[in-house]
Design a protein around this motif. Structure first.
Motif, short mmCIF file in Angstrom:
data_model
loop_
_atom_site.label_atom_id
_atom_site.label_comp_id
_atom_site.label_asym_id
_atom_site.label_seq_id
_atom_site.Cartn_x
_atom_site.Cartn_y
_atom_site.Cartn_z
N ALA A 21 32.50 31.87 31.39
CA ALA A 21 32.91 30.27 31.32
C ALA A 21 32.17 29.12 31.50
CB ALA A 21 34.13 30.22 31.98
N PHE A 22 31.32 29.22 32.74
CA PHE A 22 30.63 28.11 33.45
C PHE A 22 29.32 28.09 32.42
CE2 PHE A 22 32.72 29.59 37.48
CZ PHE A 22 33.15 28.32 37.62
N ILE A 23 28.89 29.37 31.68
CA ILE A 23 27.87 29.34 30.83
C ILE A 23 28.26 28.51 29.57
CG2 ILE A 23 25.96 30.68 29.61
CD1 ILE A 23 25.66 30.53 32.71
N GLY A 24 29.28 28.86 28.73
CA GLY A 24 29.79 28.29 27.94
C GLY A 24 30.05 26.85 27.82
N ALA A 25 30.49 26.47 29.24
CA ALA A 25 30.89 24.86 29.52
C ALA A 25 29.67 24.07 29.52
CB ALA A 25 31.57 24.68 31.11
N LYS A 26 28.22 24.76 30.10
CA LYS A 26 27.35 24.12 30.25
C LYS A 26 26.63 23.79 28.84
CE LYS A 26 22.93 24.28 32.53
NZ LYS A 26 21.87 24.85 33.70
N PHE A 27 26.88 24.88 27.73
CA PHE A 27 26.48 24.61 26.56
C PHE A 27 27.03 23.50 25.69
CE2 PHE A 27 24.29 28.76 26.74
CZ PHE A 27 22.92 28.52 26.43
N GLY A 28 28.52 23.47 25.95
CA GLY A 28 29.23 22.61 25.12
C GLY A 28 29.45 21.11 25.58
N LEU A 29 29.57 20.97 26.79
CA LEU A 29 29.81 19.62 27.52
C LEU A 29 29.09 18.51 26.74
CD1 LEU A 29 31.29 20.32 31.06
CD2 LEU A 29 32.53 19.39 29.00
N PRO A 30 27.96 18.71 26.62
CA PRO A 30 26.85 17.74 26.25
C PRO A 30 27.32 16.92 24.97
CG PRO A 30 25.53 19.37 27.13
CD PRO A 30 26.93 20.04 27.12
N PHE A 31 28.04 17.67 24.27
CA PHE A 31 28.20 17.43 22.75
C PHE A 31 29.89 17.03 22.59
CE2 PHE A 31 25.16 20.87 22.83
CZ PHE A 31 24.18 20.10 22.48
N ALA A 216 29.31 27.65 21.58
CA ALA A 216 29.92 27.48 22.95
C ALA A 216 31.68 27.42 22.52
CB ALA A 216 29.78 26.12 23.53
N LEU A 217 31.93 26.78 21.64
CA LEU A 217 33.45 26.88 21.44
C LEU A 217 33.92 28.07 21.02
CD1 LEU A 217 36.15 25.34 21.01
CD2 LEU A 217 35.33 24.64 18.54
N ILE A 218 33.15 28.87 20.25
CA ILE A 218 33.59 30.26 19.61
C ILE A 218 33.78 31.03 20.90
CG2 ILE A 218 32.96 32.25 18.57
CD1 ILE A 218 31.70 30.32 16.48
N TRP A 219 32.62 30.96 21.93
CA TRP A 219 32.48 31.77 23.04
C TRP A 219 33.75 31.50 23.80
CZ3 TRP A 219 29.17 35.68 24.52
CH2 TRP A 219 29.34 36.12 25.69
N MET A 220 34.15 30.29 24.16
CA MET A 220 35.26 30.10 25.10
C MET A 220 36.45 30.61 24.39
SD MET A 220 33.82 28.43 27.62
CE MET A 220 34.94 27.95 28.48
N ILE A 221 36.63 30.49 23.26
CA ILE A 221 37.59 30.72 22.46
C ILE A 221 38.03 32.40 22.48
CG2 ILE A 221 39.07 31.11 20.19
CD1 ILE A 221 37.78 28.27 19.37
N LEU A 222 37.06 33.23 22.25
CA LEU A 222 37.01 34.52 21.88
C LEU A 222 37.06 35.31 23.50
CD1 LEU A 222 35.15 35.06 18.83
CD2 LEU A 222 37.66 34.76 18.95
N ILE A 223 35.65 34.92 23.91
CA ILE A 223 35.46 35.75 25.15
C ILE A 223 36.31 35.28 26.43
CG2 ILE A 223 33.45 36.36 26.67
CD1 ILE A 223 33.23 37.27 23.67
N VAL A 224 36.31 34.02 26.59
CA VAL A 224 37.13 33.61 28.00
C VAL A 224 38.48 33.61 27.82
CG1 VAL A 224 37.26 31.64 29.54
CG2 VAL A 224 35.15 32.03 28.50
#
Length: 295
Positions: A21-31, A216-224
């Motif tokens: 989740a930390f990795i997904g947040a790092k990818f998504g929050l800049p946008f 990042a959004l898909i990762w946070m939805i499906l994986i996290v």
């Protein structure tokens, strides 16, 4: 047989998925702003769980009291805990410091379980708590960046820490019999409503749609959300809350290893030693006895 095998594999799988989740947040929050990012995540996750609930004709809460218990956990673990985490990260709090604060959850959980719920916590488990946090500190020592951190986002993280701690205890105590499909939908729906209202009033809700954000959004939805959070609820139904919470000690070391491979963030010798100490601490907590009736 299959359920027993899955139960044994669930802790390791949970740590991997939850840490990502930390990795997904790092990818998504800049946008996207933090509440907007989480709101979009909630919308898609709620739709998926509703579809699965209808498809498999899952059981819904039989009484309004059961519904209220489930919704209250959703308020704590989705609307408050996740929002606190993303807001603090968006403020610029180092991931390692956020992980260290949330690493206090096993200590806080054992304190509540021991003194408020009168559960029997062994001396070996208390030793595991100490070793787990010590190892966690070793892992994150050279990345904490205390001088760069403002007080307000740290206090936000502390509030999030109390929310997820109380949420996991409450989930195990009052919602252990809920359907993972309908229960997840209710909790995510509650989190989505609260987050959506907050995002509407406090953010622009503008998203820079690109491959990085969509991934990042898909990762946070499906994986996290669908993966890690469902595993957390499953383990709370199968195990004791103090032992399940201890797995969160392994999240920062695992996230650090992931960051090493994905972002070339180096691990010091002290950090590697800390991983080993943390694993020993978690093992002591996981194999120690607790009072199942109280939990």
């Amino acid at each position: 047989m299959l359920v027993n095998s899955f139960t044994k594999a669930a802790p390791a799988l949970f740590v991997l998925l939850w840490s990502s989740a930390f990795i997904g947040a790092k990818f998504g929050l800049p946008f996207a702003e933090p509440l907007t990012f989480i709101f979009l995540r909630f919308v898609f996750v709620a739709a998926i769980f509703l579809f699965l609930s209808l498809l498999f004709r899952a059981n819904w809460p039989g009484t309004w009291m059961q519904f209220t218990h489930i919704a209250f956990v959703g308020l704590l673990m989705h609307a408050f805990y996740l929002n606190c985490t993303f807001i603090a990260l968006d403020y610029g709090v180092p991931i390692s410091l956020a992980a260290l604060i949330y690493g206090l959850q096993p200590i806080l959980t054992l304190f509540i379980v021991s003194f408020l719920l009168h559960s029997n916590i062994s001396s070996a488990q208390w030793a595991g708590v100490f070793l787990g946090f010590l190892g966690l500190f070793f892992v994150l020592y050279d990345k904490l960046g205390f001088n760069e951190t403002k007080l307000i986002p740290v206090l936000i993280l502390v509030f999030g820490l109390f929310c997820i701690t109380i949420g996991t205890i409450y989930q195990r105590k009052f919602c252990s019999a809920m359907s993972l499909l309908t229960g997840n939908f209710i909790q995510v729906f509650v989190g989505g409503v609260v987050t959506g209202i907050a995002a509407f009033y406090f953010e622009s809700m503008i998203v820079k749609w690109n491959i990085s954000f969509i991934g990042a959004l898909i990762w946070m939805i499906l994986i996290v959300s669908l993966g890690a959070h469902t595993l957390l609820l499953f383990m709370l139904q199968q195990n004791q809350v103090a032992k399940v919470s201890s797995l969160l000690y392994l999240t920062p070391p695992t996230a650090s290893v992931m960051a090493y491979f994905m972002f070339d963030e180096m691990l010091s010798a002290l950090a590697i030693a800390g991983v080993g100490v943390t694993v020993i601490g978690v093992a002591l907590i996981m194999h120690g006895p607790t009072n199942k009736q109280a939990l």
